[in-house]
Write a protein that holds these residues in place. Structure first.
Motif, PDB file in Angstrom:
ATOM      1  N   LYS A 118      61.235  30.477  64.174  1.00  0.00           N
ATOM      2  CA  LYS A 118      60.058  30.996  63.483  1.00  0.00           C
ATOM      3  C   LYS A 118      58.760  30.624  64.200  1.00  0.00           C
ATOM      4  CE  LYS A 118      61.986  31.434  58.862  1.00  0.00           C
ATOM      5  NZ  LYS A 118      61.772  31.225  57.416  1.00  0.00           N
ATOM      6  N   LEU A 119      58.845  30.444  65.519  1.00  0.00           N
ATOM      7  CA  LEU A 119      57.656  30.123  66.290  1.00  0.00           C
ATOM      8  C   LEU A 119      56.623  31.233  66.124  1.00  0.00           C
ATOM      9  CD1 LEU A 119      56.827  27.812  68.186  1.00  0.00           C
ATOM     10  CD2 LEU A 119      57.523  29.253  70.098  1.00  0.00           C
ATOM     11  N   ASN A 120      55.393  30.848  65.821  1.00  0.00           N
ATOM     12  CA  ASN A 120      54.261  31.757  65.591  1.00  0.00           C
ATOM     13  C   ASN A 120      54.318  32.440  64.229  1.00  0.00           C
ATOM     14  OD1 ASN A 120      52.992  31.282  68.125  1.00  0.00           O
ATOM     15  ND2 ASN A 120      54.436  32.708  69.095  1.00  0.00           N
ATOM     16  N   GLN A 121      55.442  32.344  63.522  1.00  0.00           N
ATOM     17  CA  GLN A 121      55.493  32.853  62.155  1.00  0.00           C
ATOM     18  C   GLN A 121      54.923  31.817  61.188  1.00  0.00           C
ATOM     19  OE1 GLN A 121      59.320  34.511  60.928  1.00  0.00           O
ATOM     20  NE2 GLN A 121      59.862  34.882  63.076  1.00  0.00           N
ATOM     21  N   ILE A 122      55.224  30.550  61.469  1.00  0.00           N
ATOM     22  CA  ILE A 122      54.665  29.443  60.689  1.00  0.00           C
ATOM     23  C   ILE A 122      53.642  28.734  61.561  1.00  0.00           C
ATOM     24  CG2 ILE A 122      55.150  27.287  59.487  1.00  0.00           C
ATOM     25  CD1 ILE A 122      57.981  28.295  58.981  1.00  0.00           C
ATOM     26  N   LYS A 123      52.421  28.672  61.097  1.00  0.00           N
ATOM     27  CA  LYS A 123      51.346  28.034  61.849  1.00  0.00           C
ATOM     28  C   LYS A 123      51.450  26.514  61.732  1.00  0.00           C
ATOM     29  CE  LYS A 123      49.412  32.080  62.643  1.00  0.00           C
ATOM     30  NZ  LYS A 123      49.368  32.674  63.985  1.00  0.00           N
ATOM     31  N   VAL A 124      50.979  25.819  62.759  1.00  0.00           N
ATOM     32  CA  VAL A 124      50.933  24.355  62.746  1.00  0.00           C
ATOM     33  C   VAL A 124      49.492  23.903  62.925  1.00  0.00           C
ATOM     34  CG1 VAL A 124      51.658  22.227  63.900  1.00  0.00           C
ATOM     35  CG2 VAL A 124      53.275  24.127  63.666  1.00  0.00           C
ATOM     36  N   GLN A 144      62.397  20.514  58.566  1.00  0.00           N
ATOM     37  CA  GLN A 144      63.507  21.468  58.525  1.00  0.00           C
ATOM     38  C   GLN A 144      63.821  21.887  57.096  1.00  0.00           C
ATOM     39  OE1 GLN A 144      66.222  18.878  60.637  1.00  0.00           O
ATOM     40  NE2 GLN A 144      66.199  20.205  62.452  1.00  0.00           N
ATOM     41  N   ASP A 145      63.817  20.925  56.188  1.00  0.00           N
ATOM     42  CA  ASP A 145      64.109  21.217  54.790  1.00  0.00           C
ATOM     43  C   ASP A 145      63.045  22.130  54.180  1.00  0.00           C
ATOM     44  OD1 ASP A 145      65.617  20.585  52.215  1.00  0.00           O
ATOM     45  OD2 ASP A 145      63.591  19.939  51.695  1.00  0.00           O
ATOM     46  N   ALA A 146      61.794  21.895  54.537  1.00  0.00           N
ATOM     47  CA  ALA A 146      60.713  22.728  54.005  1.00  0.00           C
ATOM     48  C   ALA A 146      60.849  24.170  54.464  1.00  0.00           C
ATOM     49  CB  ALA A 146      59.362  22.160  54.444  1.00  0.00           C
ATOM     50  N   ILE A 147      61.212  24.356  55.728  1.00  0.00           N
ATOM     51  CA  ILE A 147      61.393  25.712  56.262  1.00  0.00           C
ATOM     52  C   ILE A 147      62.531  26.418  55.542  1.00  0.00           C
ATOM     53  CG2 ILE A 147      62.053  27.026  58.318  1.00  0.00           C
ATOM     54  CD1 ILE A 147      60.666  24.814  59.982  1.00  0.00           C
ATOM     55  N   ALA A 148      63.616  25.692  55.286  1.00  0.00           N
ATOM     56  CA  ALA A 148      64.766  26.289  54.604  1.00  0.00           C
ATOM     57  C   ALA A 148      64.474  26.573  53.130  1.00  0.00           C
ATOM     58  CB  ALA A 148      65.974  25.359  54.729  1.00  0.00           C
ATOM     59  N   LYS A 149      63.720  25.689  52.492  1.00  0.00           N
ATOM     60  CA  LYS A 149      63.484  25.796  51.049  1.00  0.00           C
ATOM     61  C   LYS A 149      62.426  26.830  50.697  1.00  0.00           C
ATOM     62  CE  LYS A 149      62.513  22.886  47.007  1.00  0.00           C
ATOM     63  NZ  LYS A 149      62.251  21.493  46.543  1.00  0.00           N
ATOM     64  N   TYR A 150      61.443  27.007  51.579  1.00  0.00           N
ATOM     65  CA  TYR A 150      60.317  27.898  51.264  1.00  0.00           C
ATOM     66  C   TYR A 150      60.245  29.032  52.287  1.00  0.00           C
ATOM     67  CZ  TYR A 150      58.988  23.928  48.340  1.00  0.00           C
ATOM     68  OH  TYR A 150      58.980  22.912  47.411  1.00  0.00           O
ATOM     69  N   PRO A 151      60.892  30.147  52.021  1.00  0.00           N
ATOM     70  CA  PRO A 151      60.925  31.254  52.994  1.00  0.00           C
ATOM     71  C   PRO A 151      59.557  31.873  53.262  1.00  0.00           C
ATOM     72  CG  PRO A 151      61.883  31.925  50.888  1.00  0.00           C
ATOM     73  CD  PRO A 151      61.701  30.450  50.823  1.00  0.00           C
ATOM     74  N   ASN A 152      58.598  31.674  52.360  1.00  0.00           N
ATOM     75  CA  ASN A 152      57.259  32.244  52.542  1.00  0.00           C
ATOM     76  C   ASN A 152      56.250  31.225  53.078  1.00  0.00           C
ATOM     77  OD1 ASN A 152      57.981  34.845  51.564  1.00  0.00           O
ATOM     78  ND2 ASN A 152      57.846  34.081  49.462  1.00  0.00           N
ATOM     79  N   LEU A 153      56.752  30.079  53.546  1.00  0.00           N
ATOM     80  CA  LEU A 153      55.873  29.053  54.096  1.00  0.00           C
ATOM     81  C   LEU A 153      55.111  29.601  55.304  1.00  0.00           C
ATOM     82  CD1 LEU A 153      54.969  26.052  54.152  1.00  0.00           C
ATOM     83  CD2 LEU A 153      56.964  25.584  55.590  1.00  0.00           C
ATOM     84  N   LYS A 154      53.797  29.408  55.298  1.00  0.00           N
ATOM     85  CA  LYS A 154      52.955  29.983  56.353  1.00  0.00           C
ATOM     86  C   LYS A 154      52.303  28.943  57.260  1.00  0.00           C
ATOM     87  CE  LYS A 154      53.605  34.223  55.031  1.00  0.00           C
ATOM     88  NZ  LYS A 154      54.432  35.123  55.858  1.00  0.00           N
ATOM     89  N   CYS A 155      52.166  27.712  56.773  1.00  0.00           N
ATOM     90  CA  CYS A 155      51.465  26.706  57.587  1.00  0.00           C
ATOM     91  C   CYS A 155      51.986  25.314  57.274  1.00  0.00           C
ATOM     92  CB  CYS A 155      49.957  26.767  57.331  1.00  0.00           C
ATOM     93  SG  CYS A 155      48.981  25.642  58.364  1.00  0.00           S
ATOM     94  N   MET A 156      52.209  24.530  58.335  1.00  0.00           N
ATOM     95  CA  MET A 156      52.625  23.139  58.205  1.00  0.00           C
ATOM     96  C   MET A 156      51.518  22.255  58.791  1.00  0.00           C
ATOM     97  SD  MET A 156      56.575  23.742  59.441  1.00  0.00           S
ATOM     98  CE  MET A 156      57.379  22.355  58.634  1.00  0.00           C
ATOM     99  N   VAL A 157      51.101  21.272  58.010  1.00  0.00           N
ATOM    100  CA  VAL A 157      50.010  20.385  58.411  1.00  0.00           C
ATOM    101  C   VAL A 157      50.546  18.971  58.586  1.00  0.00           C
ATOM    102  CG1 VAL A 157      47.729  19.484  57.824  1.00  0.00           C
ATOM    103  CG2 VAL A 157      48.372  21.800  57.102  1.00  0.00           C
ATOM    104  N   GLY A 158      50.449  18.434  59.795  1.00  0.00           N
ATOM    105  CA  GLY A 158      50.897  17.070  60.070  1.00  0.00           C
ATOM    106  C   GLY A 158      49.723  16.120  60.125  1.00  0.00           C
ATOM    107  N   LEU A 159      49.727  15.111  59.255  1.00  0.00           N
ATOM    108  CA  LEU A 159      48.560  14.236  59.114  1.00  0.00           C
ATOM    109  C   LEU A 159      48.636  12.948  59.926  1.00  0.00           C
ATOM    110  CD1 LEU A 159      47.857  14.670  55.294  1.00  0.00           C
ATOM    111  CD2 LEU A 159      46.732  15.809  57.221  1.00  0.00           C
ATOM    112  N   PHE A 160      49.816  12.606  60.452  1.00  0.00           N
ATOM    113  CA  PHE A 160      49.934  11.501  61.395  1.00  0.00           C
ATOM    114  C   PHE A 160      50.319  12.074  62.752  1.00  0.00           C
ATOM    115  CE2 PHE A 160      50.905   7.677  58.355  1.00  0.00           C
ATOM    116  CZ  PHE A 160      49.600   7.738  57.888  1.00  0.00           C
ATOM    117  N   ALA A 161      50.055  11.346  63.813  1.00  0.00           N
ATOM    118  CA  ALA A 161      50.170  11.880  65.171  1.00  0.00           C
ATOM    119  C   ALA A 161      51.539  12.480  65.479  1.00  0.00           C
ATOM    120  CB  ALA A 161      49.845  10.783  66.189  1.00  0.00           C
ATOM    121  N   TYR A 162      52.596  11.870  64.975  1.00  0.00           N
ATOM    122  CA  TYR A 162      53.939  12.322  65.322  1.00  0.00           C
ATOM    123  C   TYR A 162      54.412  13.501  64.474  1.00  0.00           C
ATOM    124  CZ  TYR A 162      55.119   9.522  61.217  1.00  0.00           C
ATOM    125  OH  TYR A 162      55.164   9.001  59.951  1.00  0.00           O
ATOM    126  N   ASN A 163      53.759  13.757  63.329  1.00  0.00           N
ATOM    127  CA  ASN A 163      54.217  14.823  62.434  1.00  0.00           C
ATOM    128  C   ASN A 163      54.124  16.229  63.033  1.00  0.00           C
ATOM    129  OD1 ASN A 163      52.937  12.779  59.929  1.00  0.00           O
ATOM    130  ND2 ASN A 163      55.056  13.477  59.864  1.00  0.00           N
TER     131      ASN A 163
END
Length: 378
Positions: A254-260, A222-241
């Protein structure tokens, strides 16, 4: 029993009953003449429920007693569980070290009093006899390839993981970075997590750590989304991330605006691939980690050294799961777990919500309460 129910059961019993289970299991081994070995994880997650299935199946096939331990509160819990097992005369331990650089004394204690192998995350400088797992750096580069597919024109990327003390986490993270930076293959390279890494196409803003604290993991997203308005992709490296990143994205509208881009086979990540909200995931084979670990420990406990390869590593390749093969993979997972919810078909919205936020929050709350109860009883 569903994957979610198995996780809850693991949490409920891990702290309260670990001592009594260890006593019963090891004593049973002495009484029935069977060897007793243990599979020790680095936390509690759906990934480890699958590994437990593999370990237990090996126990059935090879007629060996298997004790599975899942530490809910990190290094201290893992140490306590391992020492309890050693006190009961365990014949061998397969462990995923949480912080191998600072657990050298514990790993040496295991090697001095039992048989030590590592699984999932290695400790190559320890006296372990063998490592069972994958090449995490290579898997990280595979994850980086998924990011390139998600953002062919480039963009800002954020990484999320539990800890960087674990070798597997460090190598996965570095693999993603090196792939996006188009660097040569070098698993000894390390970029500090608090520094921006970028080239003319991709910018890796930061790596957020949560120490297996699921509410914190979601707060990080949540903090990353708020802090970086141009964030395009979030990568989760452990199963729960990845599931928690996906929830944070939905909450922010921002569903589909930020890729996972995902790692491992959490059902929410798989459902996201089906829905098109997750680009893809790099999966291991935790079932084989569990099975092979028990097979090797049992053989070593019976004096068979031939199970150790010259490389002292049994590498099980990772796989990339995308929309074109997710249902086939999910069917495989269903056959392993015997879980009617692991169908590969779209889940009801209520089920999806419960199995992510509520499941992860409940998991942490239960673990914390059990730890408090245990301390109160000491």
């Amino acid at each position: 029993m569903s994957c979610r129910e198995l996780i809850r059961n693991c949490i409920f019993f891990t702290t309260i009953l670990s001592i009594s289970i260890a006593i019963v299991g090891c004593n049973q081994g002495k009484e029935d003449g069977k060897k007793t070995v243990s599979f020790v994880t680095n936390g509690i997650a759906s990934f480890w429920v699958i590994a437990q299935k593999g370990a237990e199946k090996a126990g059935e096939d090879l007629d060996v007693n298997v004790e599975v331990r899942m530490p809910p509160q990190g290094v201290a819990d893992q140490k306590r569980m391992v020492q309890e097992l050693l006190a009961q005369g365990i014949d061998g331990i397969a462990i995923s070290p949480i912080d191998p650089d600072n657990q050298s004394e514990l790993l040496q204690e295991v090697a001095d009093n039992s048989i030590l192998i590592t699984q999932d995350s290695d400790a190559p400088n320890s006296p372990r006899l063998c490592y069972v797992g994958m090449d995490n750096y290579k898997a990280g580069r595979m994850c980086g390839e998924l990011v390139k597919e998600a953002l062919p024109e480039g963009g800002e990327v954020m990484l999320f993981v539990g800890r960087l003390g674990q070798a597997n986490a460090r190598h996965r993270r570095q693999g993603v970075i090196d792939e996006l930076m188009d660097r040569s293959y070098d698993n000894t390279r390390y970029d500090e997590p608090d520094k921006v890494v970028k080239n003319d196409k991709y910018t890796i803003l930061d790596t957020r750590l949560d120490d297996f604290d699921f509410p914190q993991a979601k707060a990080n997203a949540q903090d990353a989304i708020a802090k970086y308005p141009n964030l395009k992709c979030m990568v989760g490296l452990f199963a729960y991330n990845p599931p928690l990143c996906l929830e944070a994205i939905k909450d922010a509208g921002k569903l589909n605006q930020i890729k996972v881009v995902s790692f491992d086979e959490d059902e929410i990540s798989l459902q996201g691939i089906v829905d098109g909200t997750v680009v893809g995931t790099v999966v291991q084979n935790p079932y084989r980690y569990g099975y092979e670990s028990v097979r090797i420990l049992n053989a070593l406990a019976n004096g068979d050294q031939s199970v150790i390869p010259e490389s002292k590593a049994i590498l099980i390749p990772a796989r990339t799961i995308r929309k074109d093969n997710v249902k086939e993979f999910w069917a495989e997972l269903k056959s392993i777990l015997g879980d009617s919810n692991q169908t590969g078909e779209k889940l009801p919205e209520t089920t999806k919500t419960e199995s992510s936020t509520e499941k992860n929050t409940e998991k942490n709350n239960e673990s914390t309460e059990k730890q408090k109860e245990t301390k109160a009883d000491e």
